[in-house]
Motif scaffolding. Structure first.
Motif, short mmCIF file in Angstrom:
data_model
loop_
_atom_site.label_atom_id
_atom_site.label_comp_id
_atom_site.label_asym_id
_atom_site.label_seq_id
_atom_site.Cartn_x
_atom_site.Cartn_y
_atom_site.Cartn_z
N SER A 1 0.83 -1.21 0.00
CA SER A 1 0.00 0.00 0.00
C SER A 1 0.86 1.25 0.00
O SER A 1 0.54 2.25 -0.66
N ALA A 2 1.97 1.20 0.75
CA ALA A 2 2.88 2.35 0.79
C ALA A 2 3.51 2.59 -0.57
O ALA A 2 3.64 3.73 -1.03
N THR A 3 3.88 1.51 -1.25
CA THR A 3 4.44 1.64 -2.60
C THR A 3 3.39 2.18 -3.56
O THR A 3 3.68 3.04 -4.41
N ALA A 4 2.17 1.69 -3.43
CA ALA A 4 1.09 2.17 -4.29
C ALA A 4 0.85 3.66 -4.09
O ALA A 4 0.62 4.41 -5.06
N ALA A 5 0.91 4.11 -2.85
CA ALA A 5 0.67 5.52 -2.57
C ALA A 5 1.69 6.42 -3.27
O ALA A 5 1.37 7.53 -3.71
N LEU A 6 2.93 5.95 -3.40
CA LEU A 6 3.96 6.72 -4.10
C LEU A 6 3.62 6.90 -5.57
O LEU A 6 4.11 7.83 -6.22
N LEU A 7 2.81 6.00 -6.10
CA LEU A 7 2.38 6.08 -7.50
C LEU A 7 1.04 6.77 -7.66
O LEU A 7 0.49 6.84 -8.77
N HIS B 1 -2.33 -1.59 -16.85
CA HIS B 1 -1.12 -0.77 -16.74
C HIS B 1 -0.87 -0.33 -15.30
O HIS B 1 0.29 -0.25 -14.86
N GLN B 2 -1.93 -0.06 -14.55
CA GLN B 2 -1.75 0.34 -13.16
C GLN B 2 -1.11 -0.79 -12.35
O GLN B 2 -0.22 -0.55 -11.53
N ARG B 3 -1.55 -2.01 -12.58
CA ARG B 3 -0.97 -3.14 -11.86
C ARG B 3 0.48 -3.38 -12.30
O ARG B 3 1.33 -3.74 -11.47
N ILE B 4 0.77 -3.20 -13.57
CA ILE B 4 2.15 -3.35 -14.04
C ILE B 4 3.03 -2.28 -13.39
O ILE B 4 4.15 -2.56 -12.94
N ASP B 5 2.55 -1.04 -13.35
CA ASP B 5 3.30 0.03 -12.69
C ASP B 5 3.60 -0.34 -11.24
O ASP B 5 4.73 -0.17 -10.76
N LEU B 6 2.59 -0.82 -10.54
CA LEU B 6 2.76 -1.13 -9.13
C LEU B 6 3.71 -2.29 -8.92
O LEU B 6 4.61 -2.23 -8.07
N LEU B 7 3.54 -3.36 -9.68
CA LEU B 7 4.44 -4.51 -9.51
C LEU B 7 5.88 -4.13 -9.87
O LEU B 7 6.82 -4.54 -9.19
N SER B 8 6.05 -3.33 -10.91
CA SER B 8 7.39 -2.88 -11.27
C SER B 8 8.03 -2.14 -10.11
O SER B 8 9.22 -2.34 -9.80
#
Length: 378
Positions: free
Chosen positions: A306-312, A361-368
């Motif tokens: 969630s913290a990583t997602a927030a940065l995006l 694309h959002q999931r790819i961004d997050l996993l990357s």
């Protein structure tokens, strides 16, 4: 992490790969189809530096790919099989990409999740900042009967696991899943003429009916720690009305919230005894995934994601799910686990199966971003 800077990953390439996978229809237990769909996935993982091996069983071909990096591996888990028979793509559920929605058999469950994994690793040129292990099995939709041990073995040294099944409808991850066990109860009696000498017969159907009533009492016991979902989904038996039936069978689906309830109920059902003299009862386990009750370690993994997602600029929540999957195997043995990292969409196992294209694309961004973050050292 900006996907626009990744050569060859402008979005269209990712949709093309998804279409390629969907075009290779891969119903569970079709070994030839399983081999076909595994080939382009293994090729992509190998091309970006993965150490790929194929694990073949009577159900099909599974894929394991290791990517070097510091720490114990982060497990990325998915499956290549679908519920759809070959021919669905040309009949009831053709591929379409219109108005931001992609449709087709297996798009949502879960070939788009596989695309997320491959695209994120390709974006990082196969050099994640942590060790990564991809496990894509071939028979998840039928309970992983031939690959459950493969998943357990590959998780033995894992630091955590992310499942790429579909998320909750609002995009939240699945943290905790009900256990799921399918049982077949076989009743054996003795045939006889139903009018001339019924006393010589033993009705397997009557025996089965009484056993099912008893099983209902077991699953509805108010002293159980939690409620059990019990569904008698299939009943068969007998030949004709003037013959005392010598065999009958019922298939039962059971769902459990916690392992104690699961253990007590399954032990009781497996211990049932015949109600009639000369009758015989067998209880067969068709598939079983243990209950996964979310732990503090699961919550900590969710918090990191969630913290990583927030940065995006993304919001990422998580909560338990009713359905079972291969992450039950991982979460139930204490591997920090989340599931539902696939794109948003709907219609799993239904004729309106689809994903929201932008969420791919959002999931790819997050996993990357997750894979580019070094593991937290203890």
């Amino acid at each position: 992490m900006n996907s626009a800077h990744a050569p060859g990953l402008d979005g269209a390439a990712e949709f093309d790969f998804l279409r390629e996978l969907v075009a290779i229809e891969s119903p569970s237990l079709d070994r030839a189809a399983s081999e076909r769909v595994a080939a382009p996935i293994a090729e992509r993982l190998s091309a970006v530096g993965g150490r790929v091996r194929l694990a073949r069983t009577e159900a099909g071909t599974s894929i394991v790919a290791d990517f070097a990096g510091p720490g114990h591996p982060l497990l990325l888990v998915g499956h290549t099989d679908t519920v759809w028979p070959v021919g669905t793509l040309e009949s009831s559920l053709p591929w379409s990409h219109e108005n931001g929605i992609i449709r087709g058999p297996g798009t949502y469950d879960m070939k788009s999740g596989i695309v997320v994994i491959c695209a994120a690793l390709q974006r990082l040129d196969g050099n994640p900042s942590r060790a990564v292990r991809v496990v894509l099995n071939c028979d998840e939709e039928v309970g992983s009967p031939t690959t459950g041990e493969l998943i357990r073995a590959q998780a033995a040294d894992a630091m955590a696991a992310i499942g790429f099944e579909s998320p909750h409808p609002d995009g939240a991850l699945k943290v905790g899943r009900r256990g799921s066990t399918r049982l077949a109860v076989h009743a054996h009696g003795r045939a006889a003429h139903a009018a001339l000498n019924p006393e010589l017969g033993v009705s397997a159907i009557d025996e089965l009916i009484d056993q099912l009533a008893g099983i209902r009492e077991i699953t509805e016991d108010p002293l159980l720690p939690s409620a059990v979902l019990c569904n008698v989904g299939v009943i068969s038996g007998g030949t004709r009305a003037n013959v005392v039936p010598e065999s009958a069978r019922a298939e039962i689906g059971l769902r459990f919230v916690d392992s104690e309830t699961e253990s007590r109920v399954l032990s009781a059902i497996r211990g049932i005894v015949p109600r009639r003299r000369s009758a015989r009862i067998e209880v067969e386990t068709l598939s079983s995934r243990p209950a996964w009750r979310a732990s503090a370690a699961d919550a900590a993994l969710l918090a990191q994601l969630s913290a990583t997602a927030a940065l995006l600029g993304q919001r990422l929540d998580g909560r338990p799910a009713a359905g079972a999957g291969d992450t039950n195997i991982l979460g139930s043995v204490g591997v920090p686990t989340v599931d539902g990292f696939g794109p948003l969409g709907g219609g799993a196992h239904a004729i309106d199966e689809h994903i929201v294209a932008a969420s791919l694309h959002q999931r790819i961004d997050l996993l990357s971003a997750v894979l580019a973050t070094p593991p937290v050292q203890p």
